[in-house]
Structure formats: C-alpha cells, structure tokens
Scaffold this motif. Sequence first.
Motif, PDB file in Angstrom:
ATOM      1  N   LEU A 164      23.556   8.492  23.195  1.00 10.05           N
ATOM      2  CA  LEU A 164      23.372   9.801  22.573  1.00 10.05           C
ATOM      3  C   LEU A 164      22.835   9.707  21.152  1.00 10.05           C
ATOM      4  CD1 LEU A 164      26.617  11.631  23.778  1.00 10.05           C
ATOM      5  CD2 LEU A 164      24.346  11.646  24.807  1.00 10.05           C
ATOM      6  N   HIS A 165      22.874   8.505  20.583  1.00  9.23           N
ATOM      7  CA  HIS A 165      22.448   8.320  19.194  1.00  9.23           C
ATOM      8  C   HIS A 165      21.061   8.878  18.900  1.00  9.23           C
ATOM      9  CE1 HIS A 165      25.007   6.529  16.217  1.00  9.23           C
ATOM     10  NE2 HIS A 165      25.540   5.701  17.102  1.00  9.23           N
ATOM     11  N   PRO A 166      20.058   8.628  19.742  1.00  8.02           N
ATOM     12  CA  PRO A 166      18.713   9.120  19.401  1.00  8.02           C
ATOM     13  C   PRO A 166      18.598  10.641  19.373  1.00  8.02           C
ATOM     14  CG  PRO A 166      18.611   7.400  21.086  1.00  8.02           C
ATOM     15  CD  PRO A 166      20.039   7.807  20.974  1.00  8.02           C
ATOM     16  N   LEU A 167      19.530  11.338  20.018  1.00  5.69           N
ATOM     17  CA  LEU A 167      19.434  12.793  20.145  1.00  5.69           C
ATOM     18  C   LEU A 167      20.275  13.542  19.123  1.00  5.69           C
ATOM     19  CD1 LEU A 167      19.686  13.092  24.039  1.00  5.69           C
ATOM     20  CD2 LEU A 167      17.617  13.034  22.647  1.00  5.69           C
ATOM     21  N   LEU A 168      21.399  12.964  18.720  1.00  5.31           N
ATOM     22  CA  LEU A 168      22.379  13.698  17.921  1.00  5.31           C
ATOM     23  C   LEU A 168      22.369  13.252  16.464  1.00  5.31           C
ATOM     24  CD1 LEU A 168      25.447  13.647  20.345  1.00  5.31           C
ATOM     25  CD2 LEU A 168      23.564  15.272  20.249  1.00  5.31           C
ATOM     26  N   SER A 169      22.586  14.206  15.574  1.00  5.40           N
ATOM     27  CA  SER A 169      22.694  13.916  14.137  1.00  5.40           C
ATOM     28  C   SER A 169      23.996  14.511  13.626  1.00  5.40           C
ATOM     29  CB  SER A 169      21.525  14.537  13.366  1.00  5.40           C
ATOM     30  OG  SER A 169      20.296  14.051  13.845  1.00  5.40           O
ATOM     31  N   PRO A 170      24.816  13.717  12.925  1.00  3.13           N
ATOM     32  CA  PRO A 170      26.048  14.280  12.358  1.00  3.13           C
ATOM     33  C   PRO A 170      25.735  15.185  11.180  1.00  3.13           C
ATOM     34  CG  PRO A 170      25.773  12.007  11.668  1.00  3.13           C
ATOM     35  CD  PRO A 170      24.663  12.285  12.638  1.00  3.13           C
ATOM     36  N   LEU A 171      26.452  16.281  11.080  1.00  7.11           N
ATOM     37  CA  LEU A 171      26.252  17.209   9.965  1.00  7.11           C
ATOM     38  C   LEU A 171      27.542  17.308   9.162  1.00  7.11           C
ATOM     39  CD1 LEU A 171      24.260  20.172  11.589  1.00  7.11           C
ATOM     40  CD2 LEU A 171      23.385  18.218  10.325  1.00  7.11           C
ATOM     41  N   GLN A 231      18.462  19.147  18.791  1.00  5.56           N
ATOM     42  CA  GLN A 231      17.397  20.127  18.983  1.00  5.56           C
ATOM     43  C   GLN A 231      17.239  20.399  20.477  1.00  5.56           C
ATOM     44  OE1 GLN A 231      16.000  21.528  16.230  1.00  5.56           O
ATOM     45  NE2 GLN A 231      17.416  20.189  15.119  1.00  5.56           N
ATOM     46  N   ALA A 232      17.165  21.657  20.852  1.00  8.28           N
ATOM     47  CA  ALA A 232      17.067  22.015  22.273  1.00  8.28           C
ATOM     48  C   ALA A 232      15.862  21.344  22.927  1.00  8.28           C
ATOM     49  CB  ALA A 232      16.982  23.539  22.429  1.00  8.28           C
ATOM     50  N   ASP A 233      14.786  21.189  22.170  1.00  5.29           N
ATOM     51  CA  ASP A 233      13.581  20.573  22.729  1.00  5.29           C
ATOM     52  C   ASP A 233      13.789  19.102  23.073  1.00  5.29           C
ATOM     53  OD1 ASP A 233      12.324  22.986  22.408  1.00  5.29           O
ATOM     54  OD2 ASP A 233      11.273  22.420  20.568  1.00  5.29           O
ATOM     55  N   ASP A 234      14.783  18.479  22.465  1.00  3.99           N
ATOM     56  CA  ASP A 234      15.034  17.051  22.711  1.00  3.99           C
ATOM     57  C   ASP A 234      15.945  16.807  23.904  1.00  3.99           C
ATOM     58  OD1 ASP A 234      13.477  16.375  20.546  1.00  3.99           O
ATOM     59  OD2 ASP A 234      15.154  16.280  19.149  1.00  3.99           O
ATOM     60  N   LEU A 235      16.567  17.857  24.423  1.00  8.80           N
ATOM     61  CA  LEU A 235      17.473  17.685  25.555  1.00  8.80           C
ATOM     62  C   LEU A 235      16.680  17.421  26.825  1.00  8.80           C
ATOM     63  CD1 LEU A 235      20.021  20.548  24.811  1.00  8.80           C
ATOM     64  CD2 LEU A 235      20.395  18.094  24.575  1.00  8.80           C
ATOM     65  N   PRO A 236      17.242  16.645  27.745  1.00  6.97           N
ATOM     66  CA  PRO A 236      16.516  16.337  28.987  1.00  6.97           C
ATOM     67  C   PRO A 236      16.266  17.583  29.809  1.00  6.97           C
ATOM     68  CG  PRO A 236      18.802  15.603  29.125  1.00  6.97           C
ATOM     69  CD  PRO A 236      18.582  16.000  27.704  1.00  6.97           C
ATOM     70  N   GLY A 237      15.100  17.621  30.463  1.00  5.87           N
ATOM     71  CA  GLY A 237      14.733  18.801  31.238  1.00  5.87           C
ATOM     72  C   GLY A 237      15.084  18.703  32.708  1.00  5.87           C
ATOM     73  N   HIS A 238      15.136  17.493  33.247  1.00  7.89           N
ATOM     74  CA  HIS A 238      15.438  17.323  34.671  1.00  7.89           C
ATOM     75  C   HIS A 238      16.917  17.585  34.920  1.00  7.89           C
ATOM     76  CE1 HIS A 238      15.959  15.298  38.577  1.00  7.89           C
ATOM     77  NE2 HIS A 238      14.659  15.534  38.737  1.00  7.89           N
TER      78      HIS A 238
END
Length: 645
Positions: A164-171, A231-238
């Motif tokens: 999940l590291h490439p997709l998520l950023s801690p805030l 970002q919603a655009d980074d979530l998998p589509g399949h």
Amino acid sequence: MTTATTSAAWCDANQAYLVAEFSRLKLRLGAEHDERLVAARVEAAHAALPAPAAIDTLTELFGLSAFERDLLLMVAGVEMDAELGRVCAAALGQSQAPRPQATFGLALAALDHSHWSALAAMGPLRRWRLLEVDDSAGLVNGRLRIDERVLHYLAGVNYLDPRLHPLLSPLPAPEIMAEKHRHVCRSVLERLRERASSYPVVLLSGDDVDGQADVAAAVAAHLHVQLYCVQADDLPGHSTEADAFAILWQREAALLGAVLLIHCHDGASSKAVVHLAERGSSPLFIAGRDVPSYKRATIRYAVNKPDGAEQRQLWEQVLGPATMRMSGTVDGVASQFSLSAKAIMTAGAGLRDVAESGSEADSALWNACRSVSRSRLEDLAQRLDPVSGWNDLVLPEAQQRTLRQIAAHAKHRLMVYQQWGFAGKGMRGLGISALFAGESGTGKTMAAEVLANELHLDLYRIDLSGVVSKYIGETERNLRRVFDAAETSGAMLLFDEADALFGKRSEVRDSHDRYANIEVSYLLQRMEAYRGLAILTTNMKAALDVAFSRRLSFVVQFPFPDQQQRESIWRRIFPAAAPVEQLDYAKLARLSMSGGNIRSIALNAAFLAADEGAAVGMKHLLQAAHTEAAKRERPLSDAETRGWV
C-alpha cells in the motif's frame, strides 16, 4: 481501532509470550514437555505483559476463535521457532523435508476446539489474508503460509503494508485551522461517537482540498489514529484488484489504528471507491468538490476556503505580533488570495522573522502568497511578467480614472464587503470583471499589466480562441479548469480574443446554439463569483451583446491615440539607457500608428542602430516604420514621414 504498544519493554514481553505459546503448541503436537511447567510459563509471560500481546490484539480485532488463534500461531511458529518446525515435520512424517510446514489437517488432529470452518473462504483467517493455503495438495494437506505483514505484527513490528506504500500518504494533524473547519471537526466527532458500532462515511465537499484533509486529519488525531490519504485516480480499477485493496486497507486500518481519506478530483467514484464506501466498516472520509452519495450511511459537510476575515485570523496566528506592523498588507492578501490554512502556513514560513525586522516584509508577504498559489494555473494559461506602470500608460483622463477605480475595488474589497457589510446584501456580483475594448495595440494588455503591478498580483493570459471548442460542453469544462485553478491564486485573468465566445448570442436554432449560450452564461457566472479580477479584451465592442456588457463591473474603451497622445508615447518609448540622437517627436507623432505599432518600430530601429554601432536616429525609425507598414499592408503616406530625414 487500537494497536499494540511498541515500547521496548512491551516488545521484550511480547517476544517472551510468543516463545511460551510456541512451547504450549509443541506440547499439543506431541513434543515431550512438562505440561504444568509450560502452562506456568505461559501464565507468567502473560502476566508480565504491560499491554495485550500482539496475538491477543489481533484475535480481538478480527474475531478469531481459540482454534483459529492457535492455528495462526502454529503457522507463525514454523517460521519463527526452528524446534516447532521440526515438531510439525515429525508429526507429518516429513522429518527429512528441507522446509518444515504446517497443515490444516495437522491442526485439526492436534489442537483443541478444532472446527472445519476455520479455513472457510469467508472466515477471518482467509478473508483478511492472515493465512493462505497452497491447495495443490488439497485444503487439508496443503501448506499453510502466514502473510509476512501479519508475521511481523505478531513479532511486535507494526508498519504499513509495503503493497500500500505507493498509494497512501500519511497526513499529520494541522497546525492551524479556520474556525469554521474546527466546527466541522467537532460535529464529525459527535456523529462518529454516536454511531461507533457502525461508522458512517464522512463526505467532505467544497473547494478547499487542503481544508478537507485538515478536517479529516484533525478528527483522526482526536480519535488517536493515523490518517492516510489516497487519490481516487490511483486506486485500482479492476474489480478483483479493487477488492484486494479494500481487504488490505481494512486489515491495515485495524492493525495500525488508521483511517482513510480518498480525494476524488472530478466527483466521479471508481469501483474501488464505491467498494470501500459501501462494504467497509471502518471510518472513511471521501473528499472533493462534488462528492456523490453512497448506499452506506453517510454524513456530509461543506468545507470551503476561508473567507477574507478568516484568512486574516489565520495570518495573525502564523505571523504573531508582526501582523500589527503590516496590517494593511495582511488585509490586502486576505482580500485578494483564496488560500487554505495549509497554504497560509506554507507562505508564512520564515516570514515572521522578516516581518519583525521590518525589511521589505510587505513585498515578501505578497511574493510568498503568489508563489504558493501559482502551480495549478501554470499549465492552463500564460503568465505575463508585468513591467508597465502608470507613467507608461497613455490614455485619456476618463479611461485613467476608470482603471484607478478598478484598482480601488480590488484593494478595498475586504473592507467594503466584509467590514462594511455589503457582502450581506447578496453574493452575486461581488467579483470584479472588466471589458477592455479597442483596436489592437491601443494599450489593453499594458493596462492589465499596470493593474497587476499596482495590486502586486500575477497576471495570466488566456487565449479564448484556444479555449472555445467545437465539441458540445468542452468549452465549459475548459473554462471551469481555468477558474478552479485561479481561485486559489487570486491572479488577474486576462481573456484575450473575447469575440471568439462573446459575439452576438444567437437565437437557439440547434443544440450547438443552446450550448454556446450556456457557455456564455457559465463564464459570466464564474466571473461574477471570482475573487480576483477578470478582464476580457475585444477588438470589436460593437459586436458584443448588450446583455453581456451589463453584467460586467467596468467597460473601458481604448481609443486609437490622437497626435498629441502619440507624441507622448514616443517620448516614453525609449528606455533611459538607449542612445538616441536628434529625435523629432512632433514629426514622429504624425505617423498614424497605435502604441503597439510604435513600440515595434522603436525596437526594430534600435536593432538597426545597434547593427551600425550608432545611436537611434530618425533614419533608423523611418526604415523601421516602413517595415511595420508593410507588415500591416498599409503604405505610409508622404505627409506622415515628411521631414524625418
């Protein structure tokens, strides 16, 4: 939503407890141990824990039965305890196997309270990917593998799953917030506590992307959990990948004590967003300008940019006492820019020392605001570097007065609308919009530069002929992108070639006519609401619809310069460093050219003089004037150039 304590004392105690539990499992698998001694060690190790062991926390989080707990421990023990691995291999009659393994059949035979449903596909061990089965040898005899992330968790090492590291950023929690955003935080916390058994999805809509993240991060901090953003655009589509992401995230939310913020750019929800929103049970924030609703229970809040008064309060928090020494400038930036609390914090970094020293603090503040707000517009419009001032502008007095009125509106907007209460009389029409009409070269762009310099604003030029599209609805989308990006910057927008969109609006004869009128209305609406100054230029004011002109704050007609004005332009056109020789400005003024043409002639003449190694003289200007006239396909008359050389 709790997670294991990770102090050194807890880590040591957790490790000792695992060793004791592995000894208990060896006993169940047939190893020769003193049962009472093993039980005593387990009890002592459990009593020594300063906080629940990782295996016990995980058991509670995912609702494992006693058998499922022991099964997970057995598979982990094969990886962590060499002796337990040998005991499993011996029990399976595989003592010579290069790598020991644990199987479901072995667990069913050796462990207490066994049940077949432990490895059901929807049971917690497999549903949450705690264990995987190599079913090439069948469910009973296939090798069981523990997920590496879960294995490390049991050992006391808790971290975000690398997948999940490439997709998520801690805030992190915000340092400053607008008061209305704090109110949203308090309301969200109350609603979440009321429905803790089944958390609703929190929908945050509006134009403040940073503010939405701040609200979510502040709520997470109050709940003592970490917020991650995707970002919603980074979530998998399949569908399969979306399901896998949802499972992994919900497992991480439990193990880490975390909540998720999904930012949707265009209001559309991917399959992964819908899946998380409608099937998950952990707290979830979904943010964007326009966020759709979902089947799962939701609560919705509007999170928009702070208004001018709120921005001033945020600046006071960032700048501290230095605010008083630059009060006028703070009012100006609060009025002109539409900045989030985060942007104000970023722009204000390092400014307090500058402000307290008093060295160019005002210009530093303006430049910092312009810098943090530029990025989104850079790809959509051309930024102009305004170099012209009031002394460079040659216009009749009436036009000069109107331009100064425009500057006054922009400078004192916060005072008039907020402090004097005019905003309460209705929000429509609070934007400052202007039409600059006149022939090419009569000073329309220069006037925009003068205003940008006066107001310390960035100036962006948008060619409307490039924005207008033949495809229905595309022009409106292009305009929306420009205005959305410009809202933060407070920049001046200079729309060139307004005739491309604002000709006489036709009667509706087909769908294209209808959409063309919609696009005109959309631009007028956005101009009226825009916090900055929007200027339209046209060469043909007569071709514009009267209804359109009525909705503009100002209309400035730029006349073709008369002879006296042309002489004034000639006297100002050459920089102080440029060498000139015996120029007759009265004769030059007889040349019927606009200010833009005069600039081109002066520049070309300068190059001719430089090539000769001489000062700029009348002969150079004559040659350059003929070149400019040829470009316009209008030969010069003898009367215009008589006596030049």
